[in-house]
Write a protein that holds these residues in place. Sequence first.
Motif, PDB file in Angstrom:
ATOM      1  N   SER A 149       0.830  -1.199   0.000  1.00 48.55           N
ATOM      2  CA  SER A 149       0.000   0.000   0.000  1.00 48.55           C
ATOM      3  C   SER A 149       0.870   1.257   0.000  1.00 48.55           C
ATOM      4  O   SER A 149       2.032   1.243   0.429  1.00 48.55           O
ATOM      5  CB  SER A 149      -0.920   0.007   1.215  1.00 48.55           C
ATOM      6  N   TRP A 150       0.253   2.354  -0.464  1.00 48.76           N
ATOM      7  CA  TRP A 150       0.947   3.640  -0.460  1.00 48.76           C
ATOM      8  C   TRP A 150       1.408   3.996   0.942  1.00 48.76           C
ATOM      9  O   TRP A 150       2.530   4.460   1.142  1.00 48.76           O
ATOM     10  CB  TRP A 150       0.013   4.726  -1.002  1.00 48.76           C
ATOM     11  N   GLU A 151       0.565   3.772   1.935  1.00 50.15           N
ATOM     12  CA  GLU A 151       0.905   4.128   3.314  1.00 50.15           C
ATOM     13  C   GLU A 151       2.096   3.334   3.825  1.00 50.15           C
ATOM     14  O   GLU A 151       2.907   3.848   4.602  1.00 50.15           O
ATOM     15  CB  GLU A 151      -0.312   3.911   4.215  1.00 50.15           C
ATOM     16  N   MET A 152       2.219   2.100   3.400  1.00 50.14           N
ATOM     17  CA  MET A 152       3.337   1.269   3.816  1.00 50.14           C
ATOM     18  C   MET A 152       4.648   1.784   3.203  1.00 50.14           C
ATOM     19  O   MET A 152       5.656   1.965   3.902  1.00 50.14           O
ATOM     20  CB  MET A 152       3.072  -0.180   3.379  1.00 50.14           C
ATOM     21  N   LEU A 153       4.637   2.043   1.903  1.00 46.67           N
ATOM     22  CA  LEU A 153       5.846   2.526   1.241  1.00 46.67           C
ATOM     23  C   LEU A 153       6.216   3.924   1.719  1.00 46.67           C
ATOM     24  O   LEU A 153       7.399   4.226   1.932  1.00 46.67           O
ATOM     25  CB  LEU A 153       5.652   2.512  -0.278  1.00 46.67           C
ATOM     26  N   GLU A 154       5.208   4.781   1.903  1.00 43.87           N
ATOM     27  CA  GLU A 154       5.465   6.122   2.425  1.00 43.87           C
ATOM     28  C   GLU A 154       6.116   6.059   3.796  1.00 43.87           C
ATOM     29  O   GLU A 154       7.076   6.785   4.084  1.00 43.87           O
ATOM     30  CB  GLU A 154       4.145   6.895   2.498  1.00 43.87           C
ATOM     31  N   LYS A 158       9.921   7.469   4.687  1.00 43.31           N
ATOM     32  CA  LYS A 158      10.051   8.698   5.479  1.00 43.31           C
ATOM     33  C   LYS A 158       9.991   8.436   6.979  1.00 43.31           C
ATOM     34  O   LYS A 158       9.700   9.361   7.743  1.00 43.31           O
ATOM     35  CB  LYS A 158       8.930   9.666   5.111  1.00 43.31           C
ATOM     36  N   HIS A 159      10.283   7.211   7.433  1.00 45.38           N
ATOM     37  CA  HIS A 159      10.090   6.951   8.854  1.00 45.38           C
ATOM     38  C   HIS A 159      11.016   7.795   9.728  1.00 45.38           C
ATOM     39  O   HIS A 159      10.743   7.997  10.908  1.00 45.38           O
ATOM     40  CB  HIS A 159      10.221   5.454   9.177  1.00 45.38           C
ATOM     41  N   ASN A 160      12.106   8.310   9.141  1.00 53.46           N
ATOM     42  CA  ASN A 160      12.971   9.223   9.892  1.00 53.46           C
ATOM     43  C   ASN A 160      12.697  10.680   9.558  1.00 53.46           C
ATOM     44  O   ASN A 160      13.461  11.565   9.945  1.00 53.46           O
ATOM     45  CB  ASN A 160      14.438   8.896   9.629  1.00 53.46           C
ATOM     46  N   GLY A 161      11.615  10.939   8.839  1.00 51.68           N
ATOM     47  CA  GLY A 161      11.241  12.308   8.527  1.00 51.68           C
ATOM     48  C   GLY A 161      11.248  12.586   7.033  1.00 51.68           C
ATOM     49  O   GLY A 161      11.557  11.710   6.214  1.00 51.68           O
ATOM     50  N   PRO A 162      10.886  13.794   6.637  1.00 51.21           N
ATOM     51  CA  PRO A 162      10.852  14.157   5.212  1.00 51.21           C
ATOM     52  C   PRO A 162      12.197  13.927   4.539  1.00 51.21           C
ATOM     53  O   PRO A 162      13.255  14.040   5.157  1.00 51.21           O
ATOM     54  CB  PRO A 162      10.502  15.651   5.247  1.00 51.21           C
ATOM     55  N   VAL A 163      12.129  13.602   3.257  1.00 46.10           N
ATOM     56  CA  VAL A 163      13.335  13.346   2.467  1.00 46.10           C
ATOM     57  C   VAL A 163      13.444  14.448   1.417  1.00 46.10           C
ATOM     58  O   VAL A 163      12.621  14.535   0.499  1.00 46.10           O
ATOM     59  CB  VAL A 163      13.274  11.962   1.790  1.00 46.10           C
ATOM     60  N   ILE A 164      14.449  15.284   1.554  1.00 46.34           N
ATOM     61  CA  ILE A 164      14.600  16.424   0.639  1.00 46.34           C
ATOM     62  C   ILE A 164      15.358  16.017  -0.625  1.00 46.34           C
ATOM     63  O   ILE A 164      14.976  16.386  -1.737  1.00 46.34           O
ATOM     64  CB  ILE A 164      15.330  17.582   1.345  1.00 46.34           C
ATOM     65  N   PHE A 177       5.532   5.890  -8.102  1.00 45.06           N
ATOM     66  CA  PHE A 177       4.387   5.911  -7.181  1.00 45.06           C
ATOM     67  C   PHE A 177       4.674   7.029  -6.172  1.00 45.06           C
ATOM     68  O   PHE A 177       5.214   6.766  -5.106  1.00 45.06           O
ATOM     69  CB  PHE A 177       4.282   4.554  -6.491  1.00 45.06           C
ATOM     70  N   PRO A 178       4.348   8.289  -6.487  1.00 43.46           N
ATOM     71  CA  PRO A 178       4.761   9.430  -5.659  1.00 43.46           C
ATOM     72  C   PRO A 178       4.375   9.279  -4.193  1.00 43.46           C
ATOM     73  O   PRO A 178       3.228   8.980  -3.863  1.00 43.46           O
ATOM     74  CB  PRO A 178       4.042  10.613  -6.314  1.00 43.46           C
ATOM     75  N   LEU A 179       5.359   9.513  -3.314  1.00 41.44           N
ATOM     76  CA  LEU A 179       5.202   9.252  -1.884  1.00 41.44           C
ATOM     77  C   LEU A 179       5.199  10.522  -1.039  1.00 41.44           C
ATOM     78  O   LEU A 179       5.308  10.440   0.181  1.00 41.44           O
ATOM     79  CB  LEU A 179       6.333   8.315  -1.419  1.00 41.44           C
ATOM     80  N   ASP A 180       5.041  11.684  -1.663  1.00 41.86           N
ATOM     81  CA  ASP A 180       5.003  12.952  -0.918  1.00 41.86           C
ATOM     82  C   ASP A 180       6.189  13.051   0.045  1.00 41.86           C
ATOM     83  O   ASP A 180       6.032  13.270   1.251  1.00 41.86           O
ATOM     84  CB  ASP A 180       3.688  13.079  -0.134  1.00 41.86           C
ATOM     85  N   LEU A 181       7.385  12.909  -0.502  1.00 47.04           N
ATOM     86  CA  LEU A 181       8.575  12.802   0.326  1.00 47.04           C
ATOM     87  C   LEU A 181       8.847  14.043   1.161  1.00 47.04           C
ATOM     88  O   LEU A 181       9.552  13.971   2.168  1.00 47.04           O
ATOM     89  CB  LEU A 181       9.794  12.507  -0.556  1.00 47.04           C
ATOM     90  N   GLN A 182       8.278  15.187   0.788  1.00 47.55           N
ATOM     91  CA  GLN A 182       8.574  16.428   1.496  1.00 47.55           C
ATOM     92  C   GLN A 182       7.799  16.551   2.801  1.00 47.55           C
ATOM     93  O   GLN A 182       8.101  17.432   3.621  1.00 47.55           O
ATOM     94  CB  GLN A 182       8.250  17.638   0.595  1.00 47.55           C
ATOM     95  N   ASN A 183       6.816  15.706   3.026  1.00 50.29           N
ATOM     96  CA  ASN A 183       5.991  15.798   4.234  1.00 50.29           C
ATOM     97  C   ASN A 183       6.397  14.752   5.272  1.00 50.29           C
ATOM     98  O   ASN A 183       7.041  13.747   4.945  1.00 50.29           O
ATOM     99  CB  ASN A 183       4.515  15.590   3.893  1.00 50.29           C
ATOM    100  N   TRP A 184       5.966  14.968   6.515  1.00 43.19           N
ATOM    101  CA  TRP A 184       6.133  13.946   7.542  1.00 43.19           C
ATOM    102  C   TRP A 184       5.192  12.775   7.243  1.00 43.19           C
ATOM    103  O   TRP A 184       4.130  12.985   6.643  1.00 43.19           O
ATOM    104  CB  TRP A 184       5.832  14.525   8.925  1.00 43.19           C
ATOM    105  N   PRO A 185       5.549  11.568   7.670  1.00 41.63           N
ATOM    106  CA  PRO A 185       4.691  10.417   7.421  1.00 41.63           C
ATOM    107  C   PRO A 185       3.634  10.265   8.513  1.00 41.63           C
ATOM    108  O   PRO A 185       3.517  11.098   9.414  1.00 41.63           O
ATOM    109  CB  PRO A 185       5.673   9.246   7.456  1.00 41.63           C
ATOM    110  N   SER A 186       2.896   9.181   8.419  1.00 42.78           N
ATOM    111  CA  SER A 186       1.858   8.862   9.393  1.00 42.78           C
ATOM    112  C   SER A 186       2.421   8.734  10.795  1.00 42.78           C
ATOM    113  O   SER A 186       3.625   8.523  11.000  1.00 42.78           O
ATOM    114  CB  SER A 186       1.183   7.545   9.005  1.00 42.78           C
TER     115      SER A 186
END
Length: 385
Positions: A149-154, A158-164, A177-186
């Motif tokens: 799932s998207w939530e799993m890959l996201e 990003k489990h250590n935070g946003p990826v710039i 599969f864009p993962l919104d890398l600039q934001n914090w995850p769940s």
Amino acid sequence: MALGGLASDPAASRGRLHCEDDRGPRGPRDAFQRDRDRIIHSASFRRLRHKTQVFVAPDGDHYRVRLTHSLEVAQIGRAMARALGLNEDLTEALCLAHDLGHPPFGHAGEDALEEKLAAVGGFDHNAHSIRLLSLLECPYPGFDGLNLSWEMLEGLAKHNGPVIIPHWALAEADAAFPLDLQNWPSLEAQVAAIADDIAYDNHDIDDGLRAGILDLDALLELPLARRHWDTLEARHPGLDMDRKRAALVRDMIGTMVGDVLAETRRRVTEAGVETAADVREAGRQLAGFSAEMRDEERALKRHLYANLYDSAPLKPVRVEAHRIIANLADHLIANPADLPEGWQRGEGEEARLRGIIDYIAGMTDPFAIARHEEWIGKTDLEDRF
């Protein structure tokens, strides 16, 4: 206070990259439960039993390896998710998968791959976890990867935070599969990350003391350890050393977990977030240690690096492990015919070298030693297996 309103909802998942034919039997599982089960049944997860945590091919049966570490992280993560009212299945799946991308011999192997293949972007174990799950694991007939799932890959990305600036392997997965890398995850991903810290801090103490590398008196100079030790002595006077050591680790885990729960609730209230989407837009980490515990945990980490990870007994093993992986990379670069069929990644030098990365990173410790013995020569680690 439960944070159930901030939990990831499998029914509201952003879905999977590939549409799936669900005509076969699937059982009563939601999207995140299926993610967890796909991780557990993967070849990459099974290989963790022969990958280094701290001790290479430990002489005793009680030392951690990547597999047992991942299980312990999952236990801590799931307990915190339950207390906070988050999605336990997503948290557990993230914890179980967080180390899948590690090469043989842990960080020594990672450093060697990064150095030898820097010309094509090098190696990062977290990005390689995403590559494994999105591309390299291929048990299904209709697509490559596990199609999580998207939530799993996201959460893994990003489990250590946003990826710039994403590593090349993560950038490829994000492009597909864009993962919104600039934001914090769940919050589930944030809890999984802190569960990893809690697990390896305390379990490495246990293994280090058991191995006789960590000195208990030196450890007890840390206020965090001393407080718990003194409390144990008052609670259980005369307790034998083995039980007291186990109780110390257990109590420190409990204290850290309690601190994370209280601090996470405080930050959520302060941030005023109300939905899982708000968590991603909060612009800050919401799950973590209090300032006081953060400082004590960092002091503990510094102690472990100085007295365990960089200790005299472990350093020669780490140096030899680095040599083995570097030699394997050099050999396959010079002898591409030895790269087994199926590991080629297309035409061109970049694709060839990345196939070598994929092959070596997937090895277990004993398999890497066996290939080194076959292609290059003996190692100082063979007798450990």
